[in-house]
Scaffold this active site. Structure first.
Site, PDB file in Angstrom:
ATOM      1  N   SER A  11       0.848  -1.202   0.000  1.00 18.25           N
ATOM      2  CA  SER A  11       0.000   0.000   0.000  1.00 18.25           C
ATOM      3  C   SER A  11       0.878   1.244   0.000  1.00 18.25           C
ATOM      4  O   SER A  11       0.587   2.228  -0.676  1.00 18.25           O
ATOM      5  CB  SER A  11      -0.882   0.016   1.250  1.00 18.25           C
ATOM      6  OG  SER A  11      -1.811  -1.034   1.193  1.00 18.25           O
ATOM      7  N   ILE A  31       4.843 -11.233  -7.057  1.00 16.75           N
ATOM      8  CA  ILE A  31       4.818 -10.704  -8.421  1.00 16.75           C
ATOM      9  C   ILE A  31       4.093 -11.687  -9.353  1.00 16.75           C
ATOM     10  O   ILE A  31       4.568 -12.805  -9.597  1.00 16.75           O
ATOM     11  CB  ILE A  31       6.251 -10.404  -8.939  1.00 16.75           C
ATOM     12  CG1 ILE A  31       6.981  -9.461  -7.955  1.00 16.75           C
ATOM     13  CG2 ILE A  31       6.196  -9.828 -10.356  1.00 16.75           C
ATOM     14  CD1 ILE A  31       6.268  -8.138  -7.656  1.00 16.75           C
ATOM     15  N   ASP A  74      -3.118   3.653 -12.284  1.00 16.94           N
ATOM     16  CA  ASP A  74      -4.337   4.375 -12.708  1.00 16.94           C
ATOM     17  C   ASP A  74      -4.901   3.749 -13.981  1.00 16.94           C
ATOM     18  O   ASP A  74      -6.101   3.559 -14.133  1.00 16.94           O
ATOM     19  CB  ASP A  74      -4.013   5.847 -13.019  1.00 16.94           C
ATOM     20  CG  ASP A  74      -3.852   6.690 -11.753  1.00 16.94           C
ATOM     21  OD1 ASP A  74      -4.200   6.210 -10.664  1.00 16.94           O
ATOM     22  OD2 ASP A  74      -3.357   7.835 -11.870  1.00 16.94           O
ATOM     23  N   ARG A 127      -6.232  -0.075 -13.264  1.00 21.89           N
ATOM     24  CA  ARG A 127      -7.244  -0.422 -12.249  1.00 21.89           C
ATOM     25  C   ARG A 127      -8.638  -0.642 -12.814  1.00 21.89           C
ATOM     26  O   ARG A 127      -9.407  -1.456 -12.279  1.00 21.89           O
ATOM     27  CB  ARG A 127      -7.269   0.656 -11.156  1.00 21.89           C
ATOM     28  CG  ARG A 127      -6.158   0.432 -10.156  1.00 21.89           C
ATOM     29  CD  ARG A 127      -6.021   1.527  -9.146  1.00 21.89           C
ATOM     30  NE  ARG A 127      -4.888   1.240  -8.263  1.00 21.89           N
ATOM     31  CZ  ARG A 127      -4.233   2.159  -7.580  1.00 21.89           C
ATOM     32  NH1 ARG A 127      -4.586   3.429  -7.660  1.00 21.89           N
ATOM     33  NH2 ARG A 127      -3.226   1.808  -6.801  1.00 21.89           N
ATOM     34  N   GLY A 172     -26.264 -23.154  -1.861  1.00 22.24           N
ATOM     35  CA  GLY A 172     -26.232 -23.930  -0.615  1.00 22.24           C
ATOM     36  C   GLY A 172     -25.055 -24.894  -0.559  1.00 22.24           C
ATOM     37  O   GLY A 172     -23.935 -24.551  -0.953  1.00 22.24           O
ATOM     38  N   GLU A 219      -3.356  -4.598  -6.789  1.00 18.72           N
ATOM     39  CA  GLU A 219      -3.329  -3.309  -7.510  1.00 18.72           C
ATOM     40  C   GLU A 219      -3.911  -2.166  -6.660  1.00 18.72           C
ATOM     41  O   GLU A 219      -4.596  -1.278  -7.156  1.00 18.72           O
ATOM     42  CB  GLU A 219      -4.005  -3.418  -8.878  1.00 18.72           C
ATOM     43  CG  GLU A 219      -3.150  -4.279  -9.794  1.00 18.72           C
ATOM     44  CD  GLU A 219      -3.528  -4.200 -11.248  1.00 18.72           C
ATOM     45  OE1 GLU A 219      -3.911  -3.119 -11.714  1.00 18.72           O
ATOM     46  OE2 GLU A 219      -3.400  -5.239 -11.922  1.00 18.72           O
ATOM     47  N   GLY A 220      -3.608  -2.233  -5.366  1.00 21.26           N
ATOM     48  CA  GLY A 220      -4.104  -1.237  -4.417  1.00 21.26           C
ATOM     49  C   GLY A 220      -5.332  -1.776  -3.724  1.00 21.26           C
ATOM     50  O   GLY A 220      -6.346  -2.036  -4.374  1.00 21.26           O
TER      51      GLY A 220
HETATM   52  N1  COS Z   1      -0.693  10.276 -10.724  1.00 15.66           N
HETATM   53  C1  COS Z   1       0.260  11.224 -10.747  1.00 15.66           C
HETATM   54  N2  COS Z   1       0.913  11.646  -9.646  1.00 15.66           N
HETATM   55  C2  COS Z   1       0.577  11.079  -8.480  1.00 15.66           C
HETATM   56  C3  COS Z   1      -0.421  10.091  -8.374  1.00 15.66           C
HETATM   57  C4  COS Z   1      -1.072   9.698  -9.565  1.00 15.66           C
HETATM   58  N3  COS Z   1      -2.033   8.777  -9.557  1.00 15.66           N
HETATM   59  N4  COS Z   1      -0.546   9.724  -7.078  1.00 15.66           N
HETATM   60  C5  COS Z   1       0.350  10.465  -6.401  1.00 15.66           C
HETATM   61  N5  COS Z   1       1.014  11.266  -7.240  1.00 15.66           N
HETATM   62  C6  COS Z   1       2.063  12.234  -6.912  1.00 15.66           C
HETATM   63  C7  COS Z   1       1.541  13.224  -5.878  1.00 15.66           C
HETATM   64  O1  COS Z   1       0.905  14.320  -6.497  1.00 15.66           O
HETATM   65  C8  COS Z   1       2.822  13.650  -5.182  1.00 15.66           C
HETATM   66  O2  COS Z   1       3.508  14.583  -5.970  1.00 15.66           O
HETATM   67  P1  COS Z   1       4.210  15.854  -5.295  1.00 15.66           P
HETATM   68  O3  COS Z   1       5.360  15.280  -4.539  1.00 15.66           O
HETATM   69  O4  COS Z   1       4.588  16.686  -6.444  1.00 15.66           O
HETATM   70  O5  COS Z   1       3.169  16.473  -4.401  1.00 15.66           O
HETATM   71  C9  COS Z   1       3.645  12.370  -5.186  1.00 15.66           C
HETATM   72  O6  COS Z   1       3.150  11.571  -6.268  1.00 15.66           O
HETATM   73  C10 COS Z   1       3.518  11.608  -3.885  1.00 15.66           C
HETATM   74  O7  COS Z   1       2.134  11.392  -3.668  1.00 15.66           O
HETATM   75  P2  COS Z   1       1.473  11.091  -2.247  1.00 15.66           P
HETATM   76  O8  COS Z   1       2.063  11.989  -1.223  1.00 15.66           O
HETATM   77  O9  COS Z   1       0.000  11.048  -2.398  1.00 15.66           O
HETATM   78  O10 COS Z   1       2.063   9.626  -2.003  1.00 15.66           O
HETATM   79  P3  COS Z   1       1.799   8.593  -0.876  1.00 15.66           P
HETATM   80  O11 COS Z   1       3.095   7.977  -0.551  1.00 15.66           O
HETATM   81  O12 COS Z   1       0.973   9.182   0.238  1.00 15.66           O
HETATM   82  O13 COS Z   1       0.935   7.440  -1.584  1.00 15.66           O
HETATM   83  C11 COS Z   1      -0.928   6.286  -2.519  1.00 15.66           C
HETATM   84  C12 COS Z   1      -0.192   7.620  -2.302  1.00 15.66           C
HETATM   85  C13 COS Z   1      -1.361   5.623  -1.224  1.00 15.66           C
HETATM   86  C14 COS Z   1      -2.139   6.613  -3.357  1.00 15.66           C
HETATM   87  C15 COS Z   1      -0.003   5.339  -3.304  1.00 15.66           C
HETATM   88  O14 COS Z   1       1.075   4.957  -2.503  1.00 15.66           O
HETATM   89  C16 COS Z   1      -0.710   4.106  -3.800  1.00 15.66           C
HETATM   90  O15 COS Z   1      -1.377   4.124  -4.834  1.00 15.66           O
HETATM   91  N6  COS Z   1      -0.526   2.966  -3.102  1.00 15.66           N
HETATM   92  C17 COS Z   1      -1.024   1.708  -3.542  1.00 15.66           C
HETATM   93  C18 COS Z   1      -0.052   1.075  -4.453  1.00 15.66           C
HETATM   94  C19 COS Z   1      -0.553  -0.214  -5.000  1.00 15.66           C
HETATM   95  O16 COS Z   1      -1.480  -0.235  -5.788  1.00 15.66           O
HETATM   96  N7  COS Z   1       0.089  -1.308  -4.599  1.00 15.66           N
HETATM   97  C20 COS Z   1      -0.281  -2.591  -5.051  1.00 15.66           C
HETATM   98  C21 COS Z   1       0.899  -3.304  -5.532  1.00 15.66           C
HETATM   99  S1  COS Z   1       1.318  -2.959  -7.134  1.00 15.66           S
HETATM  100  S2  COS Z   1       0.300  -4.275  -8.146  1.00 15.66           S
END
Ligand code: COS
Length: 388
Positions: free
Chosen positions: A131, A156, A239, A242, A339, A363-364
């Protein structure tokens, strides 16, 4: 419902449904039981050009988009989520090349992927980074014309079976998320090996493995985008991908509804087929309604992506969360409608229920999707307040 699919889209859907019915349904229980990778089915998908759907024509693909990919994923998932995970994870692994690859990288890798000759895997997750995508600890250190990769990736999909890996590693720890970079790593590169093969609750026709990098030298031209872009590569890839997980949820849920209806028409209790009882009809009505709502949302989001929309994180997360929560609910209810029979391996719904669970996790997680939606709502509210 009429979703006004083009003739081409309808043909694609029929083709994948045919593959699903003729090649996947007869073997899905055995693949699950033996935890066997679906080599033969992958060959059929390759022969049917299904791997090339979302790859531009100039690289040997069919030049279609997210909606067409979702249609194919939906039909494969209707039959077996293990098979569709293998297929969908290939797209997940390919997106970093498609979205961020140089012309040379695209020319080198995409034709073989489109032809189904080479399978791809996406490697972000580690013991301490799931996450928390920015928590990656694997490192890539520049050394002349190479990067030296060290670290272990876990869980993976397609690990070991794939020939191409898109890997996220840290190039500068001091920069936080901006210190990650993305690389293409070919199977067979010295220092790249495979560890534990996981034993899973469901999607057992797909393979899930550990990747181990030990002083693995990768040519510097294998970097995707620029140094420091790895987190963005990962986020944009997720993105993009998903909505496809939403399509997986949609497919398996439709499969479960179909099985439940078929069973309820045949099963007689109190002298009548159980489908004549309102208790059963109401369950089937709710299940079908949720599936149709998922379909409408998944297709709408896929079309929105295909229209060239720039930022679709929020709606992609919505499609994923809604359709996959639906899949868990609907597959569980299908077992309930059926059942004792539903609980037995003789029928496919217990597998569908076991398989569906992963959709709320990979994938999140669906909690992370809600975070993404919540953050987007805050951003939108702030920009409304600022009048922009
Ligand atoms: N598109 C473009 N930029 C993005 C983005 C996106 N979808 N999500 C975040 N960013 C950018 C933010 O804008 C931020 O940029 P700045 O530093 O310029 O402000 C930077 O990336 C860091 O973003 P943020 O602070 O939101 O990062 P976090 O570490 O808090 O994480 C989440 C954000 C939780 C949304 C992210 O870690 C996530 O998607 N986690 C799940 C990952 C996942 O799907 N794992 C499954 C395994 S992979 S199959």
């Amino acid at each position: 419902m009429n979703y006004f699919l083009t003739e081409e889209q309808q043909m694609l859907r029929e083709l994948t449904r045919q593959v699903a019915e003729e090649k996947i349904v007869p073997v899905r229980a055995a693949l699950d039981e033996k935890e066997e990778f679906p080599h033969e089915i992958m060959k059929v998908l390759a022969q049917s050009d299904i791997f090339g759907i979302f790859i531009p024509e100039e690289y040997g693909g069919l030049g279609m988009g997210s909606l067409e990919l979702c249609l194919a994923v939906e039909e494969l998932s209707w039959a077996c989520l293990g098979v569709s995970t293998t297929y969908a994870a290939n797209a997940l692994g390919t997106y970093p090349i498609l979205l961020f690859g140089s012309e040379e990288q695209k020319e080198k890798y995409l034709p073989a992927i489109a032809a189904g000759k080479k399978l791809v895997a996406f490697a972000l997750t580690e013991a301490n980074a799931g996450s928390d995508a920015a928590g990656v600890q694997s490192t890539a250190v520049k050394d002349g014309d190479y990067y030296i990769l060290n670290g272990t990736k876990q869980w993976i999909t397609n690990g070991g079976e794939a020939s191409i890996y898109t890997v996220i590693a840290i190039t500068d720890r001091s920069k936080g998320p901006r210190g990650a970079s993305a690389f293409i790593v070919d199977k067979g590169t010295p220092g790249f090996s495979f560890g534990k093969k996981e034993k899973k609750m469901g999607i057992r026709a797909s393979i899930t493995s550990e990747l181990i990098f030990e002083e693995c030298r990768i040519p510097k031209e294998n970097i995707l985008g620029r140094e420091g872009m790895g987190f963005i590569v990962a986020m944009k890839t997720l993105d993009q991908s998903r909505v496809g997980v939403g399509a997986q949820g949609l497919g398996v849920a439709q499969g479960a509804v179909d099985e439940a209806i078929k069973f309820a028409k045949q099963r007689v209790q109190f002298g009548k087929p159980i489908i004549s009882f309102q208790a059963i009809q109401h369950m089937l009505a709710d299940m079908s309604t949720r599936v149709e709502a998922s379909r409408a949302l998944v297709y709408a989001v896929a079309k929105h992506i295909d229209s060239g929309a720039k930022d679709f994180s929020k709606v992609a997360a919505m499609a994923k969360v809604f359709a996959t929560d639906t899949a868990m609910k609907v597959t569980t209810d299908a077992v309930q409608v059926m059942g004792g029979s539903g609980y037995m391996r003789e029928y496919p719904v217990e597998k569908m229920m076991r398989d569906a669970k992963i959709l709320q996790i990979y994938e999140g997680t669906n909690q992370i999707q809600r975070n993404v939606i919540g953050q987007a709502l805050i951003k939108e509210a702030v920009s409304r307040e600022n009048g922009s």
